[in-house]
Enzyme design. Structure first.
Site, PDB file in Angstrom:
ATOM      1  N   ARG A 184      65.582  -3.696  -9.620  1.00  0.00           N
ATOM      2  CA  ARG A 184      65.448  -3.419 -11.051  1.00  0.00           C
ATOM      3  C   ARG A 184      66.803  -3.607 -11.728  1.00  0.00           C
ATOM      4  O   ARG A 184      67.828  -3.817 -11.085  1.00  0.00           O
ATOM      5  CB  ARG A 184      64.931  -1.998 -11.287  1.00  0.00           C
ATOM      6  CG  ARG A 184      65.934  -0.917 -10.970  1.00  0.00           C
ATOM      7  CD  ARG A 184      65.371   0.471 -11.187  1.00  0.00           C
ATOM      8  NE  ARG A 184      66.388   1.480 -10.910  1.00  0.00           N
ATOM      9  CZ  ARG A 184      66.106   2.743 -10.582  1.00  0.00           C
ATOM     10  NH1 ARG A 184      64.850   3.142 -10.497  1.00  0.00           N
ATOM     11  NH2 ARG A 184      67.089   3.600 -10.350  1.00  0.00           N
ATOM     12  N   ASP A 229      67.292  -3.536  -1.471  1.00  0.00           N
ATOM     13  CA  ASP A 229      67.190  -2.308  -2.270  1.00  0.00           C
ATOM     14  C   ASP A 229      66.525  -1.237  -1.414  1.00  0.00           C
ATOM     15  O   ASP A 229      66.057  -1.521  -0.304  1.00  0.00           O
ATOM     16  CB  ASP A 229      66.369  -2.556  -3.547  1.00  0.00           C
ATOM     17  CG  ASP A 229      66.842  -1.708  -4.719  1.00  0.00           C
ATOM     18  OD1 ASP A 229      66.974  -0.477  -4.554  1.00  0.00           O
ATOM     19  OD2 ASP A 229      67.095  -2.272  -5.803  1.00  0.00           O
ATOM     20  N   ASP A 277      69.872   0.086   2.491  1.00  0.00           N
ATOM     21  CA  ASP A 277      70.724   1.191   2.058  1.00  0.00           C
ATOM     22  C   ASP A 277      72.153   0.718   2.310  1.00  0.00           C
ATOM     23  O   ASP A 277      72.585   0.600   3.456  1.00  0.00           O
ATOM     24  CB  ASP A 277      70.407   2.439   2.871  1.00  0.00           C
ATOM     25  CG  ASP A 277      71.286   3.633   2.522  1.00  0.00           C
ATOM     26  OD1 ASP A 277      72.377   3.433   1.926  1.00  0.00           O
ATOM     27  OD2 ASP A 277      70.921   4.766   2.875  1.00  0.00           O
ATOM     28  N   VAL A 278      72.891   0.431   1.249  1.00  0.00           N
ATOM     29  CA  VAL A 278      74.187  -0.240   1.398  1.00  0.00           C
ATOM     30  C   VAL A 278      75.221   0.608   2.126  1.00  0.00           C
ATOM     31  O   VAL A 278      76.245   0.087   2.577  1.00  0.00           O
ATOM     32  CB  VAL A 278      74.744  -0.700   0.034  1.00  0.00           C
ATOM     33  CG1 VAL A 278      73.838  -1.742  -0.592  1.00  0.00           C
ATOM     34  CG2 VAL A 278      74.957   0.483  -0.913  1.00  0.00           C
ATOM     35  N   ASN A 338      75.768  -5.559  -5.941  1.00  0.00           N
ATOM     36  CA  ASN A 338      75.376  -4.987  -7.223  1.00  0.00           C
ATOM     37  C   ASN A 338      75.035  -3.503  -7.146  1.00  0.00           C
ATOM     38  O   ASN A 338      75.204  -2.775  -8.118  1.00  0.00           O
ATOM     39  CB  ASN A 338      74.170  -5.753  -7.777  1.00  0.00           C
ATOM     40  CG  ASN A 338      73.543  -5.070  -8.976  1.00  0.00           C
ATOM     41  OD1 ASN A 338      74.076  -5.097 -10.081  1.00  0.00           O
ATOM     42  ND2 ASN A 338      72.408  -4.422  -8.758  1.00  0.00           N
ATOM     43  N   TYR A 358      82.786   8.032 -10.040  1.00  0.00           N
ATOM     44  CA  TYR A 358      82.389   6.644 -10.294  1.00  0.00           C
ATOM     45  C   TYR A 358      83.616   5.769 -10.554  1.00  0.00           C
ATOM     46  O   TYR A 358      83.781   4.705  -9.956  1.00  0.00           O
ATOM     47  CB  TYR A 358      81.451   6.615 -11.507  1.00  0.00           C
ATOM     48  CG  TYR A 358      80.912   5.256 -11.876  1.00  0.00           C
ATOM     49  CD1 TYR A 358      79.844   4.698 -11.179  1.00  0.00           C
ATOM     50  CD2 TYR A 358      81.448   4.559 -12.956  1.00  0.00           C
ATOM     51  CE1 TYR A 358      79.338   3.459 -11.546  1.00  0.00           C
ATOM     52  CE2 TYR A 358      80.938   3.324 -13.326  1.00  0.00           C
ATOM     53  CZ  TYR A 358      79.884   2.779 -12.615  1.00  0.00           C
ATOM     54  OH  TYR A 358      79.385   1.551 -12.982  1.00  0.00           O
ATOM     55  N   LYS A 386      85.092   2.542  -8.413  1.00  0.00           N
ATOM     56  CA  LYS A 386      85.163   1.209  -9.018  1.00  0.00           C
ATOM     57  C   LYS A 386      86.600   0.669  -9.016  1.00  0.00           C
ATOM     58  O   LYS A 386      86.815  -0.543  -8.904  1.00  0.00           O
ATOM     59  CB  LYS A 386      84.578   1.240 -10.430  1.00  0.00           C
ATOM     60  CG  LYS A 386      83.083   1.534 -10.458  1.00  0.00           C
ATOM     61  CD  LYS A 386      82.280   0.563  -9.603  1.00  0.00           C
ATOM     62  CE  LYS A 386      80.799   0.773  -9.705  1.00  0.00           C
ATOM     63  NZ  LYS A 386      80.010  -0.215  -8.941  1.00  0.00           N
ATOM     64  N   THR A 394      70.586  -0.497 -19.022  1.00  0.00           N
ATOM     65  CA  THR A 394      69.782  -0.295 -17.819  1.00  0.00           C
ATOM     66  C   THR A 394      69.529   1.196 -17.653  1.00  0.00           C
ATOM     67  O   THR A 394      70.033   2.024 -18.420  1.00  0.00           O
ATOM     68  CB  THR A 394      70.505  -0.825 -16.562  1.00  0.00           C
ATOM     69  OG1 THR A 394      71.679  -0.026 -16.333  1.00  0.00           O
ATOM     70  CG2 THR A 394      70.902  -2.287 -16.723  1.00  0.00           C
TER      71      THR A 394
END
Length: 260
Positions: free
Chosen positions: A16, A37, A60-61, A87, A152, A156, A187
């Protein structure tokens, strides 16, 4: 001819949002795409829509075994792997001093460790294919600060560091590594109300739009398909002499504050 004809690309978090738009665009441009995903129903539905040039794999990354399985799916389905778009990511809102360690580590596991494991998992396959591309999704917050998203922002910033190091280490294998730094994009991450059937998603969207009309010089929130076009640029020959770089896509938000 498409810009990605003959290429096989794995995209994480692609069931998504931003990842979905990347998958759609990449298929349109001729790529075979492996959609990774943990949203199985949405991922399978997207693959059914996209057809034979797409495969879904549960990924699951933060789990190294899942990465190995995803690479295996790509090779079994299409014979090789030419690119990766890291992503997948999560966002939690909290002040630093109020952030529980478990919450901080959850964000690290997905955003930072997920990116690291992805680079590690695909590098050998990209080299075996004669070279390739890795596009890491960082953030506007990777190049500046933002209150209430400390975990977060920290991850990043780390993604940019991983991008630069990987670009240096993998260049001689023909692998280019770059990062995208989106600002606010329309999103579910920016508007969680989109995922809550009881919430006023439309009202929240209007409030968010009003906020970014004030903050962003271009006067609006970004669209996921706009980020997808940047991912395409960094995954094709149009960017053949670019590696190790962050690309901010934020409508001018980082440029500064206007007092006019």
């Amino acid at each position: 001819m498409g810009k990605l004809d003959g290429r096989v690309i794995l995209i994480t978090g692609a069931a998504r949002g931003q990842g979905e738009q990347e998958a759609r665009l990449f298929v349109e441009e001729g790529a075979e795409v492996v959609i990774g995903d943990i949203l199985d129903d949405q991922g399978e539905a997207l693959v059914k829509e996209l057809g034979s040039r797409a495969r879904y794999v549960r990924l699951d990354v933060g789990r190294e075994a899942d990465w190995a399985a995803a690479v295996a799916v790509a090779k079994e389905a299409y014979g090789k792997l030419d690119g990766l778009v890291n992503n997948a990511g999560i966002l939690r809102f909290n002040t630093l001093v109020d952030t529980p360690l478990d919450e901080f580590m959850q964000v690290v596991q997905v955003n930072q460790i997920g990116c690291f494991l992805g680079i590690k998992a695909v590098a050998g396959e990209l080299a075996a294919a004669g070279g390739g591309t890795i596009v890491n999704t960082a953030s506007y917050t990777a190049v500046t600060g933002m209150a209430a998203v400390g975990s977060y922002a920290a991850t990043k910033h780390a993604v940019l560091g991983l991008t630069r190091v990987a670009a240096l280490e993998l260049a001689d294998q023909g692998i280019r590594v770059n990062a995208m730094c989106p600002g606010a994009i329309d999103t579910a991450m920016s508007n969680p109300a989109l995922l809550d059937p009881t919430a006023d998603a439309e009202g929240m969207a209007k409030a968010i739009d009003g906020l970014y009309r004030k903050l962003v010089p271009l006067g609006r929130i970004g669209r996921p398909e706009e980020v997808a076009r940047l991912a395409l640029f960094l995954s094709c020959e149009d960017s053949s002499y670019i590696t190790g770089q962050p690309f901010v896509i934020d409508g001018g938000w980082l440029a500064g504050v206007s007092v006019i």
